[in-house]
Motif scaffolding. Structure first.
Motif, mmCIF file in Angstrom:
data_model
loop_
_atom_site.group_PDB
_atom_site.id
_atom_site.type_symbol
_atom_site.label_atom_id
_atom_site.label_comp_id
_atom_site.label_asym_id
_atom_site.label_seq_id
_atom_site.Cartn_x
_atom_site.Cartn_y
_atom_site.Cartn_z
ATOM 1 N N THR A 206 17.466 11.344 -4.440
ATOM 2 C CA THR A 206 17.192 10.564 -3.237
ATOM 3 C C THR A 206 15.926 9.745 -3.450
ATOM 4 O OG1 THR A 206 18.273 12.151 -1.778
ATOM 5 C CG2 THR A 206 16.593 10.759 -0.786
ATOM 6 N N GLY A 207 15.864 8.574 -2.816
ATOM 7 C CA GLY A 207 14.697 7.718 -2.951
ATOM 8 C C GLY A 207 14.116 7.321 -1.615
ATOM 9 N N VAL A 208 12.987 6.628 -1.665
ATOM 10 C CA VAL A 208 12.334 6.131 -0.457
ATOM 11 C C VAL A 208 11.533 4.891 -0.834
ATOM 12 C CG1 VAL A 208 10.284 7.579 -0.766
ATOM 13 C CG2 VAL A 208 10.892 6.780 1.519
ATOM 14 N N ASP A 209 11.432 3.943 0.089
ATOM 15 C CA ASP A 209 10.642 2.730 -0.131
ATOM 16 C C ASP A 209 9.170 3.081 0.056
ATOM 17 O OD1 ASP A 209 9.382 0.274 -0.098
ATOM 18 O OD2 ASP A 209 10.948 -0.721 1.062
ATOM 19 N N LEU A 210 8.483 3.317 -1.050
ATOM 20 C CA LEU A 210 7.109 3.811 -1.001
ATOM 21 C C LEU A 210 6.111 2.740 -0.578
ATOM 22 C CD1 LEU A 210 7.237 5.969 -4.247
ATOM 23 C CD2 LEU A 210 7.185 6.811 -1.894
ATOM 24 N N GLU A 211 6.494 1.475 -0.687
ATOM 25 C CA GLU A 211 5.604 0.425 -0.209
ATOM 26 C C GLU A 211 5.687 0.279 1.308
ATOM 27 O OE1 GLU A 211 6.422 -3.183 -2.235
ATOM 28 O OE2 GLU A 211 5.923 -2.405 -4.227
ATOM 29 N N TYR A 212 6.878 0.502 1.846
ATOM 30 C CA TYR A 212 7.086 0.370 3.290
ATOM 31 C C TYR A 212 6.633 1.625 4.034
ATOM 32 C CZ TYR A 212 9.537 -0.766 7.651
ATOM 33 O OH TYR A 212 9.851 -1.041 8.962
ATOM 34 N N PHE A 213 7.070 2.778 3.544
ATOM 35 C CA PHE A 213 6.719 4.037 4.201
ATOM 36 C C PHE A 213 5.466 4.618 3.556
ATOM 37 C CE2 PHE A 213 11.234 3.648 5.201
ATOM 38 C CZ PHE A 213 11.220 3.913 6.564
ATOM 39 N N THR A 214 4.343 4.292 4.130
ATOM 40 C CA THR A 214 3.061 4.818 3.656
ATOM 41 C C THR A 214 2.128 4.959 4.843
ATOM 42 O OG1 THR A 214 1.262 4.477 2.063
ATOM 43 C CG2 THR A 214 2.138 2.526 3.127
ATOM 44 N N PRO A 215 1.411 6.065 4.958
ATOM 45 C CA PRO A 215 0.531 6.256 6.118
ATOM 46 C C PRO A 215 -0.664 5.304 6.073
ATOM 47 C CG PRO A 215 0.286 8.065 4.547
ATOM 48 C CD PRO A 215 1.425 7.229 4.064
ATOM 49 N N HIS A 216 -0.945 4.678 7.210
ATOM 50 C CA HIS A 216 -2.061 3.733 7.297
ATOM 51 C C HIS A 216 -3.182 4.224 8.205
ATOM 52 C CE1 HIS A 216 -0.064 0.620 5.013
ATOM 53 N NE2 HIS A 216 1.006 0.720 5.776
ATOM 54 N N ALA A 217 -2.917 5.227 8.994
ATOM 55 C CA ALA A 217 -3.926 5.708 9.936
ATOM 56 C C ALA A 217 -3.937 7.224 9.947
ATOM 57 C CB ALA A 217 -3.636 5.174 11.340
ATOM 58 N N SER A 218 -5.067 7.799 10.337
ATOM 59 C CA SER A 218 -5.157 9.249 10.441
ATOM 60 C C SER A 218 -4.301 9.722 11.610
ATOM 61 C CB SER A 218 -6.615 9.679 10.651
ATOM 62 O OG SER A 218 -7.135 9.074 11.826
ATOM 63 N N ARG A 219 -3.677 10.869 11.445
ATOM 64 C CA ARG A 219 -2.774 11.375 12.467
ATOM 65 C C ARG A 219 -3.562 11.805 13.710
ATOM 66 N NH1 ARG A 219 2.119 11.728 11.860
ATOM 67 N NH2 ARG A 219 1.899 11.435 9.627
#
Length: 414
Positions: A206-219
């Motif tokens: 299975t794969g994932v778009d690592l450029e699109y799905f990346t955390p940008h803010a602290s939870r």
């Protein structure tokens, strides 16, 4: 390589797991190969959807198709007619003589034919000189078997069991008929090999778009919000969230009174919409332009599936966004994740509730699991690597087909 890719629909809008997997893999493949994308067209795609096909194929070929609208009189008439058929309705619904003719015409002009999902496989003629690959995103028969096992009225259960038996016969026959089967997990590949007697089968991760799905803010802290993401017009998702809301959420609320549940996904039916009407702590969003804000703000990502097959892309997306996960065994099936290392796995309602409370009340554990999961997908989850693995499997299928054709020619000459 010239690839003929057959599917029942265009990929845009890319709003469900099967479309996401195909889209991302084709985007990688079309950079180096010539891809003809052949599909049914029921008239619903917009002109923009058609233009966007250039993102994943060299050439788009569509076949006009007008299935009965779900819930219409024609739809129920088709269901009645299917009672007297040997085919599962999920397959007979997509039958098109024109699609078969287009495949027969286009296939000899390509080096490889790939049938994406089981449903259009009937259109692939027997005896092609071109290698044929069946790309199985799940084990369809197993989904129907699990549907039949869910508590329901006797008539519906009898119907589901009959559809399961038909699907098992059809799926097994098609898996053996085409030259090679590509599964999306080792578990599914083993099923095809052991249950259907498929000799030529492999699997891709299975794969994932690592450029699109990346955390940008602290939870956010002190935000006990549970997130579920999935297409709500898929029965396993609807069944899972309804059961979760009825049997799990209340147990969590006993220890975390302000807990909330947000259900994100397209086309929620009456049963799902009713959940929000009955409980103000449940939000049903319907289609959203971007799921990432929900994943960023949530405290726990829940995958309460008890029906299903294949692998859940949404888990990898949640992992890439750094949100801790609680899943059932079926929800995490086929993924290289481990309980207590990358996520928590729990099946019974009381076990799911306890796991969720544990993460809500133990931020350190939640952060540790999320960090391990994020590391896993960053190291092994790129779509380019998945597409490369897929193509290697297809090349192996071509080699098998070439050897078989040589054997046949030798026998004829001899």
């Amino acid at each position: 390589m010239r690839i003929l890719w057959i599917k029942t629909e265009l990929l845009h809008p890319i709003d469900k797991g099967g479309k996401i997997r195909t889209y991302q893999m084709l985007r990688s493949l079309v950079r180096q190969h010539e891809v003809t994308y052949l599909c049914l067209d029921d008239g619903s795609p917009s002109s923009e959807d058609r233009r966007n096909a250039s993102e994943y194929c060299t050439r788009l070929v569509t076949v006009p198709f007008h299935p009965a609208e779900k819930g219409s009189a024609s739809f129920f008439l088709d269901l009645l007619k299917n009672v007297f058929s040997s085919l599962p309705y999920a397959v007979s619904r997509y039958r098109s003589q024109l699609l078969k003719e287009r495949v027969a015409d286009l296939a000899p002009k390509h080096d490889l034919v790939i049938c994406d999902f089981l449903f259009p496989s009937y259109a692939v003629p027997a005896g092609l000189q071109v290698p044929t690959v069946l790309f199985q995103h799940n084990v369809e028969a197993r989904i129907w078997e699990r549907r039949a096992s869910v508590p329901q009225n006797l008539i519906r259960r009898a119907y589901m069991r009959e559809q399961w038996r038909r699907m098992r016969r059809f799926e097994g026959k098609e898996c053996r008929r085409l030259d090679h089967v590509v599964a999306v997990s080792t578990a599914d590949a083993d099923f095809f090999r052991n249950e259907y007697g498929v000799s030529s089968v492999s699997d891709v991760p299975t794969g994932v778009d690592l450029e699109y799905f990346t955390p940008h803010a602290s939870r956010p802290k002190d935000n006990p919000e549970l997130i579920f993401v999935g297409s709500m017009d898929w029965l396993p998702n609807e069944d899972g969230v309804c059961r979760f809301s009825e049997q799990v959420l209340g147990r969590v609320r006993q220890q975390v009174p302000n807990v909330r549940l947000t259900i994100v996904g397209r086309t929620p039916g009456p049963a799902v919409r009713k959940l929000a009407e009955q409980d103000s702590a449940i939000q049903v969003t319907g289609t959203v332009p971007d799921v990432r804000p929900y994943l960023e703000r949530g405290a726990v990502f829940v995958v309460p599936l008890r029906i299903g097959g294949g692998t859940r892309l949404k888990i990898y997306e949640a992992m890439a966004m750094g949100i801790p996960i609680v899943s059932t065994t079926i929800g995490a099936e086929g993924l290289p994740v481990r309980h207590e290392e990358h996520l928590l796995i729990a099946d019974a309602p009381e076990e799911q509730a306890a796991a969720i409370v544990r993460l809500l009340q133990n931020p350190r554990l939640a952060s540790e699991l999320a960090g391990n999961a994020l590391k896993l997908v960053r190291e092994h989850g790129s779509w380019d690597s998945v597409a490369s693995c897929f193509l290697d499997n297809c090349r192996a299928a071509r080699a098998v087909n070439v050897r078989a054709q040589r054997t046949i020619s030798h026998e004829i000459v001899g």
